[in-house]
Design a protein around this motif. Structure first.
Motif, PDB file in Angstrom:
ATOM      1  N   MET A 143     -31.025  22.654  28.265  1.00 34.16           N
ATOM      2  CA  MET A 143     -29.732  22.495  27.591  1.00 34.16           C
ATOM      3  C   MET A 143     -29.116  23.856  27.275  1.00 34.16           C
ATOM      4  SD  MET A 143     -27.380  20.571  26.553  1.00 34.16           S
ATOM      5  CE  MET A 143     -28.188  18.952  26.709  1.00 34.16           C
ATOM      6  N   SER A 144     -29.936  24.810  26.872  1.00 35.89           N
ATOM      7  CA  SER A 144     -29.425  26.157  26.613  1.00 35.89           C
ATOM      8  C   SER A 144     -28.832  26.773  27.880  1.00 35.89           C
ATOM      9  CB  SER A 144     -30.547  27.042  26.061  1.00 35.89           C
ATOM     10  OG  SER A 144     -31.032  26.547  24.833  1.00 35.89           O
ATOM     11  N   SER A 145     -29.509  26.570  29.014  1.00 38.96           N
ATOM     12  CA  SER A 145     -29.006  27.100  30.286  1.00 38.96           C
ATOM     13  C   SER A 145     -27.676  26.460  30.662  1.00 38.96           C
ATOM     14  CB  SER A 145     -30.035  26.875  31.401  1.00 38.96           C
ATOM     15  OG  SER A 145     -31.212  27.619  31.168  1.00 38.96           O
ATOM     16  N   LYS A 146     -27.548  25.145  30.408  1.00 40.14           N
ATOM     17  CA  LYS A 146     -26.289  24.466  30.718  1.00 40.14           C
ATOM     18  C   LYS A 146     -25.146  25.029  29.891  1.00 40.14           C
ATOM     19  CE  LYS A 146     -28.249  20.059  32.259  1.00 40.14           C
ATOM     20  NZ  LYS A 146     -28.352  18.604  31.997  1.00 40.14           N
ATOM     21  N   ILE A 147     -25.433  25.394  28.653  1.00 38.16           N
ATOM     22  CA  ILE A 147     -24.394  25.988  27.798  1.00 38.16           C
ATOM     23  C   ILE A 147     -23.965  27.340  28.359  1.00 38.16           C
ATOM     24  CG2 ILE A 147     -23.936  26.960  25.512  1.00 38.16           C
ATOM     25  CD1 ILE A 147     -25.754  24.783  24.363  1.00 38.16           C
ATOM     26  N   MET A 171     -24.229  28.382  31.414  1.00 36.65           N
ATOM     27  CA  MET A 171     -23.612  28.247  32.736  1.00 36.65           C
ATOM     28  C   MET A 171     -22.208  27.662  32.666  1.00 36.65           C
ATOM     29  SD  MET A 171     -25.521  29.715  34.846  1.00 36.65           S
ATOM     30  CE  MET A 171     -24.717  29.221  36.359  1.00 36.65           C
ATOM     31  N   CYS A 172     -21.744  27.327  31.459  1.00 36.99           N
ATOM     32  CA  CYS A 172     -20.332  26.954  31.320  1.00 36.99           C
ATOM     33  C   CYS A 172     -19.428  28.165  31.502  1.00 36.99           C
ATOM     34  CB  CYS A 172     -20.086  26.314  29.954  1.00 36.99           C
ATOM     35  SG  CYS A 172     -20.798  24.660  29.772  1.00 36.99           S
ATOM     36  N   LEU A 173     -20.019  29.349  31.408  1.00 41.39           N
ATOM     37  CA  LEU A 173     -19.263  30.570  31.668  1.00 41.39           C
ATOM     38  C   LEU A 173     -18.993  30.661  33.170  1.00 41.39           C
ATOM     39  CD1 LEU A 173     -21.319  32.993  29.392  1.00 41.39           C
ATOM     40  CD2 LEU A 173     -19.077  32.002  28.894  1.00 41.39           C
ATOM     41  N   GLU A 174     -17.771  31.020  33.544  1.00 46.26           N
ATOM     42  CA  GLU A 174     -17.399  31.113  34.954  1.00 46.26           C
ATOM     43  C   GLU A 174     -17.350  32.551  35.450  1.00 46.26           C
ATOM     44  OE1 GLU A 174     -13.740  29.053  35.488  1.00 46.26           O
ATOM     45  OE2 GLU A 174     -14.617  27.069  35.074  1.00 46.26           O
ATOM     46  N   ASP A 175     -17.306  33.484  34.520  1.00 46.76           N
ATOM     47  CA  ASP A 175     -17.260  34.902  34.878  1.00 46.76           C
ATOM     48  C   ASP A 175     -18.638  35.509  34.632  1.00 46.76           C
ATOM     49  OD1 ASP A 175     -16.860  37.663  35.091  1.00 46.76           O
ATOM     50  OD2 ASP A 175     -14.809  37.532  34.331  1.00 46.76           O
TER      51      ASP A 175
END
Length: 370
Positions: free
Chosen positions: A15-19, A21-25
């Protein structure tokens, strides 16, 4: 803020990784890794920079090994199992993909053609060879008397395509656009323009060892299609029958792995009155984008199709310089121009059929063969 809780301590790693990876840059992800030692450890341990690179360029999914060949790499102390070989490998991968993403956005956009490889056909070799497409001007030599262009062989069927294949400046390049200028025969009646009807682009890598040095390009033309593996093919772009540098912008930048690019010229428009055959002629070709060389290189395993990404330097490449007259292309151009100038002075100008020294009142009405 004083009573804030680090969400890494209360959420599971996925879940931490999914948060994150919401970054696009990717640069935002790099900034995140600088917030705290625990965030940095999480970003590195889960390969988040690599995942973001793969999201941007899926072709990198075939990379199964990263090697640093630079002696300038420093390994500062890290929180985590610093003595573990696996941890050192993850840090190396993190550095490599972080700098790779930087190269995609900050390395200079430039002309990427290093040298021509071959054309599918050439009418008069080498005077009308693919080498001429690297020359920006349509005329060279004294007082602009020598036409500079590549010409295909003539065909009675206008549907017969042609190809121009080039080696790029590095085997890992991000290509944005291609510019092509058809040739207008200023020495023929009516000033015809020998454009193609449309163009298409292929990118890939060498499939077999490079042919022996010194083998003439016209000998290679029959086997050029068997020498490469094409990993990307663009859509078809219409070409205008106009004497200008025409721009063909790709919908999205494409990562060329292998450093080979082919321009496919589809359909013929102009028939030459002298022999009633259709030709395609090109004055100039530009392939614009970012080369990741000399910072990066890639090895391709022909059997497994896997890639090894090599980091050769973590330094930003210098801005592109104006090509030196000592370069291989300009050396060939100089020799070709000298040869044609000597032919002009001797009156031996049968290829191409120019006779600039002959004074004839009716010369303007004559047609010349490509």
């Amino acid at each position: 803020m004083e009573n804030g809780i680090d969400f890494l301590h209360v959420l599971d790693p996925d879940m931490s990784s999914k948060i994150f990876m919401c970054l696009e840059d990717l640069f935002d992800l790099v900034r995140v890794s600088a917030v705290s030692s625990s965030w940095r450890k999480h970003v590195i341990a889960n390969g988040l920079c690599k995942q973001l690179c793969l999201r941007l360029f899926p072709q990198l999914s075939k990379v199964d090994n990263v090697i640093e060949l630079t002696s300038s790499t420093k390994n500062p102390a890290e929180v985590g199992p610093s003595n573990s070989m696996e941890w050192e490998s993850l840090k190396q991968e993190h550095r490599a993909y972080t700098f790779l993403a930087r190269g995609f956005t900050s390395f200079a956009v430039k002309q990427l053609i290093l040298e021509p490889i071959a054309a599918s056909s050439t009418d008069n070799f080498p005077e009308e060879s693919i080498d001429n497409t690297l020359e920006p001007s349509e005329r060279t030599g004294p007082a602009g008397q020598i036409a500079s262009y590549w010409s295909s062989k003539g065909q009675s069927n206008p549907a017969v395509p042609e190809t121009l294949t080039y080696k790029l400046d590095g085997n890992l390049c991000l290509i944005n656009e291609i510019n092509i200028q058809p040739f207008q025969a200023f020495f023929q009646w009516g000033l015809p323009i020998y454009s193609a009807k449309a163009v298409r682009f292929r990118m890939g890598h060498v499939k077999r060892p490079k042919p022996p040095a010194g083998r003439p390009l016209d000998v290679l033309q029959d086997s050029v299609h068997d020498s490469f593996v094409w990993t990307y093919t663009s859509k078809v772009f219409p070409m205008a029958q106009e004497n200008r540098l025409q721009n063909f912008k790709l919908p999205e930048p494409v990562l060329c792995i292998g450093g080979i690019m082919q321009v496919e010229l589809l359909g013929r428009v102009q028939k030459q009155e002298m022999d009633s055959l259709f030709y395609i002629c090109v004055t100039h070709v530009q392939i614009m984008g970012r080369s990741l060389a000399p910072a990066f290189s890639v090895d391709i395993d022909e059997h497994s199709k896997s890639l090894t990404l090599k980091v050769l330097s973590y330094n930003q490449p210098s801005p592109p310089e104006i090509p030196s007259t000592n370069s291989s292309f300009y050396g060939r151009r100089h020799v070709r121009d000298l040869r044609q100038i000597v032919n002009i002075l001797r009156g031996d100008v049968n290829i191409p059929d120019y006779d600039w020294g002959e004074e004839d009142d009716e010369s303007d009405d004559e047609e010349f063969v490509l």
